[in-house]
Design an enzyme around this catalytic site. Sequence first.
Site, short mmCIF file in Angstrom:
data_model
loop_
_atom_site.label_atom_id
_atom_site.label_comp_id
_atom_site.label_asym_id
_atom_site.label_seq_id
_atom_site.Cartn_x
_atom_site.Cartn_y
_atom_site.Cartn_z
N ARG A 154 0.87 -1.18 0.00
CA ARG A 154 0.00 0.00 0.00
C ARG A 154 0.90 1.22 0.00
O ARG A 154 2.01 1.20 0.56
CB ARG A 154 -0.89 0.01 1.24
CG ARG A 154 -1.77 -1.22 1.42
CD ARG A 154 -2.53 -1.16 2.74
NE ARG A 154 -3.39 -2.31 2.93
CZ ARG A 154 -3.04 -3.43 3.57
NH1 ARG A 154 -1.83 -3.52 4.13
NH2 ARG A 154 -3.88 -4.44 3.70
N LYS A 180 -2.34 -2.81 8.06
CA LYS A 180 -3.60 -2.55 8.76
C LYS A 180 -3.69 -3.39 10.02
O LYS A 180 -3.24 -4.54 10.05
CB LYS A 180 -4.79 -2.86 7.84
CG LYS A 180 -4.94 -1.87 6.68
CD LYS A 180 -6.19 -2.17 5.88
CE LYS A 180 -6.39 -1.14 4.77
NZ LYS A 180 -7.60 -1.44 3.97
N HIS A 244 -2.36 2.14 -5.95
CA HIS A 244 -2.94 0.83 -5.70
C HIS A 244 -2.98 -0.03 -6.96
O HIS A 244 -3.07 -1.25 -6.88
CB HIS A 244 -4.35 1.00 -5.12
CG HIS A 244 -4.59 0.17 -3.89
ND1 HIS A 244 -3.89 0.34 -2.72
CD2 HIS A 244 -5.44 -0.87 -3.66
CE1 HIS A 244 -4.32 -0.53 -1.82
NE2 HIS A 244 -5.24 -1.28 -2.37
N ARG A 247 -0.19 -2.34 -6.83
CA ARG A 247 -0.44 -3.44 -5.88
C ARG A 247 -1.30 -4.51 -6.55
O ARG A 247 -1.02 -5.71 -6.46
CB ARG A 247 -1.13 -2.86 -4.65
CG ARG A 247 -1.43 -3.85 -3.53
CD ARG A 247 -1.81 -3.04 -2.30
NE ARG A 247 -2.58 -3.77 -1.31
CZ ARG A 247 -2.06 -4.51 -0.35
NH1 ARG A 247 -0.75 -4.66 -0.29
NH2 ARG A 247 -2.83 -5.10 0.55
N HIS A 270 -3.14 -9.69 3.75
CA HIS A 270 -4.56 -9.95 3.92
C HIS A 270 -4.78 -11.08 4.92
O HIS A 270 -3.99 -12.02 4.99
CB HIS A 270 -5.19 -10.35 2.58
CG HIS A 270 -5.33 -9.21 1.62
ND1 HIS A 270 -5.52 -9.39 0.27
CD2 HIS A 270 -5.32 -7.87 1.82
CE1 HIS A 270 -5.61 -8.22 -0.33
NE2 HIS A 270 -5.49 -7.28 0.59
N TYR A 279 -8.11 -8.55 -5.84
CA TYR A 279 -6.90 -7.98 -6.43
C TYR A 279 -6.46 -8.74 -7.68
O TYR A 279 -5.54 -8.31 -8.36
CB TYR A 279 -5.76 -8.01 -5.42
CG TYR A 279 -5.87 -6.94 -4.37
CD1 TYR A 279 -5.10 -5.79 -4.43
CD2 TYR A 279 -6.77 -7.06 -3.33
CE1 TYR A 279 -5.20 -4.80 -3.47
CE2 TYR A 279 -6.90 -6.07 -2.37
CZ TYR A 279 -6.10 -4.95 -2.45
OH TYR A 279 -6.22 -3.97 -1.51
#
Length: 299
Positions: A154, A180, A244, A247, A270, A279
């Site tokens: 990210r 995250k 992104h 990514r 993830h 993705y």
Amino acid sequence: MPEDAVHPDLATVAADFIAYLAGVRRYSPHTLRAYGVDVREFCRGFALRHGRPATTADLSRQELRAECARVFGRLRASSLARRLSALRTLGDFIILRGLARENQARWMRLPKVGPRLAEVLTEVQAAALCEVTSGRHTVRNQALVEVLYGAGLRVSECLQLDLADLIWEADNVLVRVLGKGQRERQVPAGRAAAAALRLYLSERGPAGGAVFVSRHGRLRDRGVRAMLRTRAAAAGIGPAVWPHLLRHSCATHMLRRGCDLRIIMDQLGHRSLRSTQGYLHLDLGDLIRIYRRAHPRAA
């Protein structure tokens, strides 16, 4: 106690809410901007309907339904789902601060959003974007693009990198990132990224701190987006390139070349395969080639 003391202005609480998401929950700058817009739009819609500012007591099912009716047809299902999600999270924050006993936004059902494949660059386009040599700060920008694409980071993770987060192994490099939910992971970025980083750092000098800097300090998200638009135009790709997208492209290109889906999941940081699926941009030909390579009875 006066009513406005019991139920403070929602816009004022929302400012504390965004600060909480940034400082405690560590939401990405993109999500913070989106949630800020969503909450401000709800407050604006309420003021239009009632002629007064919204308070914390006005985050009710009735008002949420009115907001959905106001924006129906103007927002896609995914955007409306995000707005309701932002208001749900705001409702949780209001309870956390002791300003309400129930989060009525939790009773609102989110609209169904169909699966949407991420856009990706071709491998040729990604290589061209990495190898552009025109423009300012070429060496730094090449290293930045190589890391974004090579590690699938990210943009917020990339810009948070410090020199101490680079783990050198011969002619390769791993980057230590805090993603995250404060989950730390180490991600390989590849030989091209390692070579570009070594060149950039040799020119920049041995100063500590952030990896990617401008004359004003740590490089910011806005500068990265502007840089990608410039490099994309120089590479003949067009202006529609954003962080992104690299990514998405990293994940899809790895899968097309036979990488295990769970390795890609770990690379992206993830927790679930459902998150990773969005993705991956594969057509029928890709799936057939992967099947033939992987299944013992496919030949």
